[in-house]
Design an enzyme around this catalytic site. Structure first.
Site, mmCIF file in Angstrom:
data_model
loop_
_atom_site.group_PDB
_atom_site.id
_atom_site.type_symbol
_atom_site.label_atom_id
_atom_site.label_comp_id
_atom_site.label_asym_id
_atom_site.label_seq_id
_atom_site.Cartn_x
_atom_site.Cartn_y
_atom_site.Cartn_z
ATOM 1 N N TRP A 145 52.859 50.300 28.516
ATOM 2 C CA TRP A 145 53.933 50.890 29.312
ATOM 3 C C TRP A 145 55.259 50.147 29.154
ATOM 4 O O TRP A 145 56.266 50.542 29.720
ATOM 5 C CB TRP A 145 53.537 50.948 30.788
ATOM 6 N N ASP A 164 55.151 42.869 45.088
ATOM 7 C CA ASP A 164 53.717 43.088 45.280
ATOM 8 C C ASP A 164 53.067 41.753 45.637
ATOM 9 O O ASP A 164 53.759 40.765 45.929
ATOM 10 C CB ASP A 164 53.095 43.701 44.022
ATOM 11 N N TYR A 182 40.036 54.615 44.078
ATOM 12 C CA TYR A 182 41.207 54.949 44.894
ATOM 13 C C TYR A 182 41.822 56.264 44.401
ATOM 14 O O TYR A 182 42.984 56.329 44.005
ATOM 15 C CB TYR A 182 42.248 53.822 44.862
ATOM 16 N N CYS A 242 50.812 31.565 38.065
ATOM 17 C CA CYS A 242 50.750 31.238 39.495
ATOM 18 C C CYS A 242 49.683 32.095 40.165
ATOM 19 O O CYS A 242 49.958 32.902 41.049
ATOM 20 C CB CYS A 242 52.130 31.464 40.130
ATOM 21 N N CYS A 273 50.063 24.879 37.115
ATOM 22 C CA CYS A 273 51.414 24.372 37.359
ATOM 23 C C CYS A 273 52.076 23.786 36.111
ATOM 24 O O CYS A 273 53.282 23.940 35.921
ATOM 25 C CB CYS A 273 51.391 23.334 38.478
ATOM 26 N N THR A 325 44.165 47.146 40.718
ATOM 27 C CA THR A 325 43.344 47.263 39.521
ATOM 28 C C THR A 325 43.869 46.313 38.452
ATOM 29 O O THR A 325 45.078 46.208 38.251
ATOM 30 C CB THR A 325 43.362 48.710 38.979
ATOM 31 N N GLU A 361 52.424 51.915 37.121
ATOM 32 C CA GLU A 361 52.477 51.192 38.393
ATOM 33 C C GLU A 361 51.479 51.745 39.400
ATOM 34 O O GLU A 361 50.890 50.989 40.183
ATOM 35 C CB GLU A 361 53.899 51.246 38.965
ATOM 36 N N TYR A 417 57.369 49.190 46.729
ATOM 37 C CA TYR A 417 57.130 48.450 45.494
ATOM 38 C C TYR A 417 57.283 49.353 44.271
ATOM 39 O O TYR A 417 57.976 49.007 43.306
ATOM 40 C CB TYR A 417 55.738 47.819 45.488
#
Length: 389
Positions: free
Chosen positions: A27, A141, A85, A195, A202, A46, A40, A123
Site C-alpha cells: 500500500w 493508533d 472483525y 518501540c 532502545c 491485525t 488501514e 485514526y
C-alpha cells in the site's frame, strides 16, 4: 533538554530514519487514497504480515471504489474471510457506496468528508489525509500512543479517550512541514518494529538519546493502560447434519441474521449450551453422553423445527472474539427418518428462507464447494475442512 528542543529533535531524527529506509509494503507503492483506506481498515487489530496477502487479493478483485461499491456483499465477505472483525468489511463497502453517491467515486481531499464515511474514525481519517494528500493531520493508533508516551514520559492512561485527544494534539504539533505522510508512517513504523510493547529495542532507536522513559529506566513500564475486560465464555454445541440419498455428500448449513455478530455469514447449526459452567466441555469429560445428546436434540428441534439426532462426536474447537470466547463441541448428526423429506424441502437448494420459533433461514444443503463460494467464520471453516478431509 527543553520540551521544544526535544520535540524538534524527535521530528527531525525520526523522519530522517524513515526516509533512509522503510518496509516495502504494497500500500506504499503509490498515494492512491483508496488503497491507503483499504490497508488501514485491514490493519486494524491485525498484523502486517497477515494483511499483505489479503490486501493484494482484495485489490486484485476490487481495484477501485466503484468495483467495491458494486460488488455483492457475499463476495466482499468471502474476500475478507479469515481476517476477522467482519464489520470492517461491511463498513468499508458502505463507505465506498457513499463515495460513489456523494463524491462521484473520487475520495475527496477533505477531512470532514473523509471522516464522515462509514467506518472511518479519527485514526483512519488522519492516515488517509496525511499519507494520500500530505495534509498535516495526526494519525494516532496504539503504536503512536506507545512511542509518544515513552519519549515524553507521559503517565496518563492511554485507554481513556481524554488521553488520546491529548496525544493527537501532541502528534499534530510534531509533524514537520510538508512531510505529514512520511512522518506519520515513521511513527507507526517505529512502534511496530523498534518501540514494541514488551521488549523495546532502545539501542537501534533513532530517538533514544532524548527518550525520557529510557533515561528514567521506565521504557517497559510505559505506556500506562488499564486492562480490557476479559471476554466472557460461551459454551456451544454444533452439528454437522448429513444428508441422505442424492444429498449424501452434503450437510445442512444456515446463514446468520443480517445484523449482529458475524452478520450474514454461513455456519453450522449450533446452540448455546445449557451447561454455562462448561462442565461437559472439560478435557476429561465424556465426549459422548446420552444426557448431552438428548438436550442437544431438544434445543436443535426448537431452533430448526427439525428432529436432528447426534450420532457421534467429531471435534472440539475454540474461537476468541474481542468480547466472547466460544468453546464449541461438534457432533455429526442425521435427520430422523420422518424428517428427511421435510428437511429436504425446507432446506432446498434454492435457499428458501423459513422461520421456526426464533430461527430464521435460509438453511441449505451444501457440499464442499460451499467453502469456495460462501463466507464462513474461521471456526466453522476449520470444522468443515476437518469433516471433509
Amino acid at each position: 533538554m527543553a520540551i521544544q528542543e526535544a520535540s524538534a529533535y524527535f521530528s527531525r531524527e525520526l523522519l530522517s530514519w524513515y526516509q533512509r529506509g522503510n518496509r516495502n509494503l504494497p500500500w506504499r507503492r503509490n498515494k492512491d487514497p483508496y488503497r491507503i483506506w483499504v490497508s488501514e481498515i485491514m490493519l486494524q487489530q491485525t498484523r502486517v504480515d497477515t494483511v499483505i496477502p489479503y490486501f493484494e487479493r482484495f485489490m486484485a478483485k476490487f481495484p477501485t471504489v466503484q468495483a467495491l461499491a458494486e460488488a455483492p456483499e457475499e463476495e466482499v465477505l468471502k474476500s475478507w474471510e479469515g481476517l476477522g472483525y467482519y464489520s470492517r468489511a461491511r463498513n468499508l463497502q458502505a463507505g465506498a457506496r457513499m463515495v460513489m453517491s456523494l463524491y462521484g467515486g473520487i475520495i475527496p481531499d477533505d477531512k470532514a468528508a473523509v471522516a464522515g464515511l462509514k467506518g472511518v474514525g479519527p485514526y483512519t481519517a488522519g492516515a488517509i489525509m496525511s499519507i494520500a494528500f500530505n495534509r498535516p493531520e495526526p494519525a494516532v493508533d496504539g503504536n503512536v500512543m506507545r512511542v509518544l508516551s515513552r519519549y515524553f514520559c507521559l503517565e496518563d492512561d492511554i485507554a481513556k479517550p481524554k488521553t488520546r485527544v491529548g496525544i493527537e494534539k501532541l502528534a499534530a504539533s510534531l509533524i514537520p512541514e510538508g512531510a505529514a505522510g512520511d512522518f506519520n508512517q515513521a511513527l507507526m513504523e517505529l512502534g511496530a518494529l523498534v518501540c514494541t510493547p514488551k521488549s523495546p529495542s532502545c539501542l537501534p532507536c533513532p530517538v533514544m538519546e532524548h527518550c525520557e522513559a529510557r533515561l528514567q529506566g521506565r521504557e517497559t513500564e510505559l505506556p500506562i493502560k488499564t486492562k480490557a475486560k476479559p471476554p466472557r465464555h460461551e459454551y456451544r454445541v454444533a452439528v454437522i447434519v448429513r444428508g441422505s440419498g442424492e444429498r449424501a455428500d452434503q450437510v445442512l448449513l444456515r446463514q446468520r441474521p443480517e445484523n449482529g455478530l458475524l452478520a450474514q455469514m454461513w455456519e453450522l447449526p449450533h446452540v448455546l449450551s445449557d451447561d454455562p459452567s462448561g462442565e461437559w466441555f472439560r478435557e476429561e469429560a465424556p465426549k459422548e453422553d446420552a444426557r448431552l445428546a438428548e438436550s442437544l436434540g431438544r434445543e436443535l428441534e426448537r431452533e430448526t423445527g427439525l428432529l436432528i439426532r447426534p450420532t457421534g462426536w467429531l471435534v472440539d474447537e475454540e474461537h476468541v472474539f474481542s468480547h466472547i470466547h466460544w468453546h464449541m463441541r461438534v457432533y455429526v448428526a442425521d435427520l430422523g427418518p420422518s424428517e428427511i423429506s421435510r428437511g429436504n424441502s425446507l432446506a432446498a437448494e434454492s435457499g428458501l428462507a423459513y422461520e421456526t420459533g426464533q430461527a430464521q433461514g435460509p438453511y441449505r444443503w451444501m457440499g464442499r464447494e460451499a467453502l469456495d463460494t460462501l463466507p464462513f467464520p474461521n471456526v466453522f471453516l476449520r470444522i468443515l475442512e476437518r469433516y471433509w478431509s
